[in-house]
Design a protein around this motif. Structure first.
Motif: not given
Length: 62
Positions: A20-34
């Protein structure tokens, strides 16, 4: 000694928590460029607005 089934259940909970923590980190990393893109667009709009609001310098008489 603890029951092996209890240890197995606890390890599964730990793995689920890590996933769950890894999935949350991936989602956060994906939104950073936007966010970076929005920031660049925002500052570009501010710059354009300032150029439009600044009066043009008067031409030198001939």
């Amino acid at each position: 000694m603890t029951d092996p089934r209890t240890q197995l259940a606890l390890s599964h909970l730990h793995i689920s928590d890590l996933q769950a923590k890894a999935a949350a980190h991936r989602r956060a990393a994906q939104t950073k460029p936007a966010r970076e893109l929005r920031t660049r667009i925002g500052w570009t709009l501010v710059e354009v607005g300032l150029r439009l609001a600044t009066p043009a310098p008067a031409s030198a008489p001939l």
